[in-house]
Design a protein around this motif. Structure first.
Motif, PDB file in Angstrom:
ATOM      1  N   GLN A  29       0.839  -1.206   0.000  1.00  0.00           N
ATOM      2  CA  GLN A  29       0.000   0.000   0.000  1.00  0.00           C
ATOM      3  C   GLN A  29       0.865   1.243   0.000  1.00  0.00           C
ATOM      4  O   GLN A  29       1.778   1.378   0.808  1.00  0.00           O
ATOM      5  CB  GLN A  29      -0.911   0.029   1.225  1.00  0.00           C
ATOM      6  CG  GLN A  29      -1.859   1.236   1.250  1.00  0.00           C
ATOM      7  CD  GLN A  29      -2.814   1.195   2.423  1.00  0.00           C
ATOM      8  OE1 GLN A  29      -2.404   1.006   3.566  1.00  0.00           O
ATOM      9  NE2 GLN A  29      -4.114   1.346   2.145  1.00  0.00           N
ATOM     10  N   LEU A  30       0.562   2.129  -0.936  1.00  0.00           N
ATOM     11  CA  LEU A  30       1.134   3.471  -0.971  1.00  0.00           C
ATOM     12  C   LEU A  30      -0.014   4.421  -0.682  1.00  0.00           C
ATOM     13  O   LEU A  30      -1.076   4.337  -1.321  1.00  0.00           O
ATOM     14  CB  LEU A  30       1.735   3.749  -2.351  1.00  0.00           C
ATOM     15  CG  LEU A  30       2.521   5.040  -2.561  1.00  0.00           C
ATOM     16  CD1 LEU A  30       3.700   5.130  -1.600  1.00  0.00           C
ATOM     17  CD2 LEU A  30       3.022   5.109  -4.004  1.00  0.00           C
ATOM     18  N   ALA A  31       0.159   5.282   0.316  1.00  0.00           N
ATOM     19  CA  ALA A  31      -0.954   6.134   0.745  1.00  0.00           C
ATOM     20  C   ALA A  31      -0.485   7.556   0.990  1.00  0.00           C
ATOM     21  O   ALA A  31       0.665   7.790   1.363  1.00  0.00           O
ATOM     22  CB  ALA A  31      -1.598   5.564   2.014  1.00  0.00           C
ATOM     23  N   ARG A 110      -6.545  -7.674 -12.730  1.00  0.00           N
ATOM     24  CA  ARG A 110      -7.045  -6.821 -11.637  1.00  0.00           C
ATOM     25  C   ARG A 110      -6.102  -7.004 -10.452  1.00  0.00           C
ATOM     26  O   ARG A 110      -6.344  -7.815  -9.541  1.00  0.00           O
ATOM     27  CB  ARG A 110      -8.485  -7.193 -11.297  1.00  0.00           C
ATOM     28  CG  ARG A 110      -9.433  -7.083 -12.496  1.00  0.00           C
ATOM     29  CD  ARG A 110     -10.845  -7.533 -12.146  1.00  0.00           C
ATOM     30  NE  ARG A 110     -11.604  -6.482 -11.488  1.00  0.00           N
ATOM     31  CZ  ARG A 110     -12.363  -5.597 -12.120  1.00  0.00           C
ATOM     32  NH1 ARG A 110     -12.435  -5.612 -13.440  1.00  0.00           N
ATOM     33  NH2 ARG A 110     -13.023  -4.678 -11.453  1.00  0.00           N
ATOM     34  N   VAL A 111      -5.000  -6.249 -10.472  1.00  0.00           N
ATOM     35  CA  VAL A 111      -3.932  -6.445  -9.486  1.00  0.00           C
ATOM     36  C   VAL A 111      -3.576  -5.150  -8.750  1.00  0.00           C
ATOM     37  O   VAL A 111      -2.573  -5.097  -8.057  1.00  0.00           O
ATOM     38  CB  VAL A 111      -2.669  -7.046 -10.153  1.00  0.00           C
ATOM     39  CG1 VAL A 111      -2.912  -8.470 -10.601  1.00  0.00           C
ATOM     40  CG2 VAL A 111      -2.214  -6.179 -11.327  1.00  0.00           C
ATOM     41  N   TRP A 112      -4.397  -4.114  -8.903  1.00  0.00           N
ATOM     42  CA  TRP A 112      -4.165  -2.879  -8.164  1.00  0.00           C
ATOM     43  C   TRP A 112      -5.479  -2.108  -8.057  1.00  0.00           C
ATOM     44  O   TRP A 112      -6.391  -2.320  -8.855  1.00  0.00           O
ATOM     45  CB  TRP A 112      -3.095  -2.006  -8.838  1.00  0.00           C
ATOM     46  CG  TRP A 112      -3.458  -1.582 -10.246  1.00  0.00           C
ATOM     47  CD1 TRP A 112      -3.270  -2.306 -11.386  1.00  0.00           C
ATOM     48  CD2 TRP A 112      -4.085  -0.357 -10.648  1.00  0.00           C
ATOM     49  NE1 TRP A 112      -3.745  -1.608 -12.488  1.00  0.00           N
ATOM     50  CE2 TRP A 112      -4.233  -0.413 -12.058  1.00  0.00           C
ATOM     51  CE3 TRP A 112      -4.511   0.776  -9.960  1.00  0.00           C
ATOM     52  CZ2 TRP A 112      -4.811   0.634 -12.780  1.00  0.00           C
ATOM     53  CZ3 TRP A 112      -5.089   1.818 -10.674  1.00  0.00           C
ATOM     54  CH2 TRP A 112      -5.221   1.736 -12.077  1.00  0.00           C
ATOM     55  N   LEU A 126      -5.706   9.212  -0.036  1.00  0.00           N
ATOM     56  CA  LEU A 126      -5.545   8.497  -1.297  1.00  0.00           C
ATOM     57  C   LEU A 126      -4.753   7.234  -1.025  1.00  0.00           C
ATOM     58  O   LEU A 126      -3.755   7.260  -0.288  1.00  0.00           O
ATOM     59  CB  LEU A 126      -4.815   9.369  -2.320  1.00  0.00           C
ATOM     60  CG  LEU A 126      -4.709   8.846  -3.751  1.00  0.00           C
ATOM     61  CD1 LEU A 126      -6.088   8.735  -4.387  1.00  0.00           C
ATOM     62  CD2 LEU A 126      -3.806   9.759  -4.591  1.00  0.00           C
ATOM     63  N   SER A 127      -5.190   6.120  -1.590  1.00  0.00           N
ATOM     64  CA  SER A 127      -4.541   4.839  -1.369  1.00  0.00           C
ATOM     65  C   SER A 127      -4.357   4.113  -2.689  1.00  0.00           C
ATOM     66  O   SER A 127      -5.279   4.049  -3.505  1.00  0.00           O
ATOM     67  CB  SER A 127      -5.387   3.974  -0.420  1.00  0.00           C
ATOM     68  OG  SER A 127      -4.976   2.613  -0.457  1.00  0.00           O
ATOM     69  N   LEU A 128      -3.160   3.559  -2.893  1.00  0.00           N
ATOM     70  CA  LEU A 128      -2.884   2.685  -4.029  1.00  0.00           C
ATOM     71  C   LEU A 128      -2.458   1.341  -3.453  1.00  0.00           C
ATOM     72  O   LEU A 128      -1.375   1.215  -2.862  1.00  0.00           O
ATOM     73  CB  LEU A 128      -1.775   3.260  -4.912  1.00  0.00           C
ATOM     74  CG  LEU A 128      -1.307   2.366  -6.073  1.00  0.00           C
ATOM     75  CD1 LEU A 128      -2.453   2.084  -7.047  1.00  0.00           C
ATOM     76  CD2 LEU A 128      -0.127   3.003  -6.814  1.00  0.00           C
ATOM     77  N   VAL A 129      -3.323   0.341  -3.592  1.00  0.00           N
ATOM     78  CA  VAL A 129      -3.055  -0.998  -3.086  1.00  0.00           C
ATOM     79  C   VAL A 129      -2.723  -1.900  -4.270  1.00  0.00           C
ATOM     80  O   VAL A 129      -3.411  -1.872  -5.295  1.00  0.00           O
ATOM     81  CB  VAL A 129      -4.270  -1.543  -2.308  1.00  0.00           C
ATOM     82  CG1 VAL A 129      -4.082  -3.015  -1.973  1.00  0.00           C
ATOM     83  CG2 VAL A 129      -4.480  -0.745  -1.034  1.00  0.00           C
ATOM     84  N   THR A 130      -1.668  -2.698  -4.136  1.00  0.00           N
ATOM     85  CA  THR A 130      -1.212  -3.534  -5.255  1.00  0.00           C
ATOM     86  C   THR A 130      -0.952  -4.954  -4.794  1.00  0.00           C
ATOM     87  O   THR A 130      -0.506  -5.192  -3.671  1.00  0.00           O
ATOM     88  CB  THR A 130       0.085  -2.974  -5.872  1.00  0.00           C
ATOM     89  OG1 THR A 130       1.078  -2.831  -4.844  1.00  0.00           O
ATOM     90  CG2 THR A 130      -0.158  -1.624  -6.520  1.00  0.00           C
TER      91      THR A 130
END
Length: 450
Positions: A29-31, A110-112, A126-130
């Motif tokens: 997770q990048l947030a 569907r990986v992110w 804001l969140s980027l989950v991968t």
């Protein structure tokens, strides 16, 4: 013969097989925390760039025995997840963890997932989950950095001219020959790996400690690991590290070992195995996962601070050892063999597999490169692995320990801490008490996210 396919690495393959066994159990997770409201149109364009970039990949497989799967660009993605309900300042950590509750699918691509929510104070989360199948931390930062550059330049989302060009292709014709050649290459690599493993059979890694059977708390059947995010002034962190003859990385390891001792997971006088991910990513590297692990042994001196000089020496020694095949542990040489194992066999071995007792990831000053989106700079940037909610007995069986992830924007150190042992870190409050005591012992002033 088609151009060389972007085959899955051994780590990609292992994460894929674990995904098949356990589903989405671990994500990165990048947030971001912004004090301002972000323009929804900007986020839609950022999402479009990501959907055509380095993260947009899906797995292709072949029936040719021993030939490795490969990556091709994904044609679908999780849509931008927009929450209208404002998140209170006391609910930030809960909202961030909620974003890990997604079922990814590497076969469809569907990986992110990119998610956004307003805060009650007028800001934005804001969140980027991968999925770890297709991207390690370095891959996520590379993909996002490329997307942000293209966003700022006003460019059109495009696979061919963005980082998406590195994902690979699925050329028509000649695939059977390519797969046969790869299968032969894998058999040769396995033979070389076995020979190297035999030569390195006397090389030993630090042992991990078995998880104590007691105490065993009365917990629900499902468990969400305790998680915290702590901020410290970078100057303060570096000053404390230097005062104890250590580095910023070593102080993270020292804090982690201290937390294990305080929790009772590790007894005083015991050597703790600490695994430190080390990036092998090069320029325009097409690999999803390009990381190795450096295991070190660190004495746990309960009631005393960890010796940071010993940590620094141990990390240097481990890096030198892994750079030489003769001193690389046998298991590392057997990765081509691992890739040949069918899922049922890997499932059998997974019954006795164990999670790291202590994992410490240093992401460096990564926050500076991705902190600004369309001219708006985030108050805080976080990058961490997230251990998702799962069966409590599974956490006990695989002996999940403690994960720490360190990053900085040059001014502030952000430390993400996850206590996965359900009986030592049953709640966030319990973990916070241990962290507060450990930071006080080092003379650090933590600022906790809530």
């Amino acid at each position: 013969m088609p151009a060389a396919l972007n085959r899955l690495t051994a780590d990609d393959d292992l994460f894929l097989k674990l995904h098949d066994l356990y589903g989405t159990a671990l994500v990165n997770q990048l947030a971001w925390r912004f004090d301002e409201t972000l323009d929804p149109a900007v986020l839609e364009r950022l999402h479009a760039h990501l959907a055509n970039g380095f993260l947009a990949r899906r797995v292709m497989t072949t029936a040719v025995p021993f030939a490795r799967p490969w990556w091709v660009p994904a044609t679908t993605a999780e849509p931008l997840a927009v929450q209208q309900r404002p998140v209170p300042e006391t609910g930030v950590l809960d909202w961030l963890f909620e974003q890990s509750k997604v079922e990814f699918d590497p076969v469809t691509g569907r990986v992110w997932r990119l998610s956004v929510a307003p805060t009650t104070s007028g800001g934005t989360l804001l969140s980027l989950v991968t999925s770890h199948v297709g991207a390690d931390g370095g891959a996520v930062l590379f993909a996002l950095g490329d997307a942000l550059r293209r966003l700022d330049a006003g460019e059109t989302p495009d696979i061919a001219t963005s980082s998406g060009r590195l994902v690979g292709s699925n050329p028509v014709g000649g695939l059977s020959r390519a797969h046969l050649a790869d299968a032969i290459g894998q058999l040769r690599a396995a033979a070389r790996g076995i020979r190297a493993a035999v030569k390195a059979r006397e090389v030993r890694e630090p042992d991990r400690n078995p998880r104590p059977a007691e105490p065993r708390l009365p917990l629900p059947d499902r468990h969400s690991p305790a998680d915290l995010v702590v901020e410290v002034d970078a100057a303060e962190w570096n000053s404390v590290a230097a005062a104890h003859d250590g580095t910023d990385n070593g102080l993270m390891v020292g804090v982690a070992v201290g937390l294990l001792g305080r929790s009772g997971r590790i007894e005083g006088g015991t050597q703790v195995r600490v695994d430190i991910p080390h990036s092998l990513r090069g320029i325009d590297d097409p690999r999803g996962n390009a990381t190795t692990g450096l295991p070190i042994a660190v004495p746990c001196c309960k009631g005393e601070r960890t010796n940071l000089r010993q940590v620094r020496i141990a990390i240097k020694r481990a890096a030198r050892a892994y750079a030489d095949p003769a001193t690389t542990p046998a298991l590392q040489h057997l990765q081509p063999v691992q890739m040949m194992l069918p899922k049922p066999v890997l499932g059998f071995f997974s019954r006795t597999a164990k999670a790291p007792e202590c994992l410490c990831t240093n992401l460096g000053e990564t926050g500076q490169g991705v902190a600004t989106i369309a001219g708006v700079r985030a108050r805080s940037v976080l990058m961490r692995p997230v251990v998702c909610t799962g069966d409590t007995e599974l956490f006990r069986r695989v002996e999940v320990g403690l994960n720490l992830s360190w990053s900085s924007d040059g001014d502030t150190v952000t430390l993400a801490i996850t206590g996965g042992d359900p009986d030592r870190f049953p709640t966030r409050a319990a973990l916070r008490d241990h962290v507060a005591d450990e930071f006080e012992a080092w003379g650090l002033a933590p600022r906790f996210w809530t």
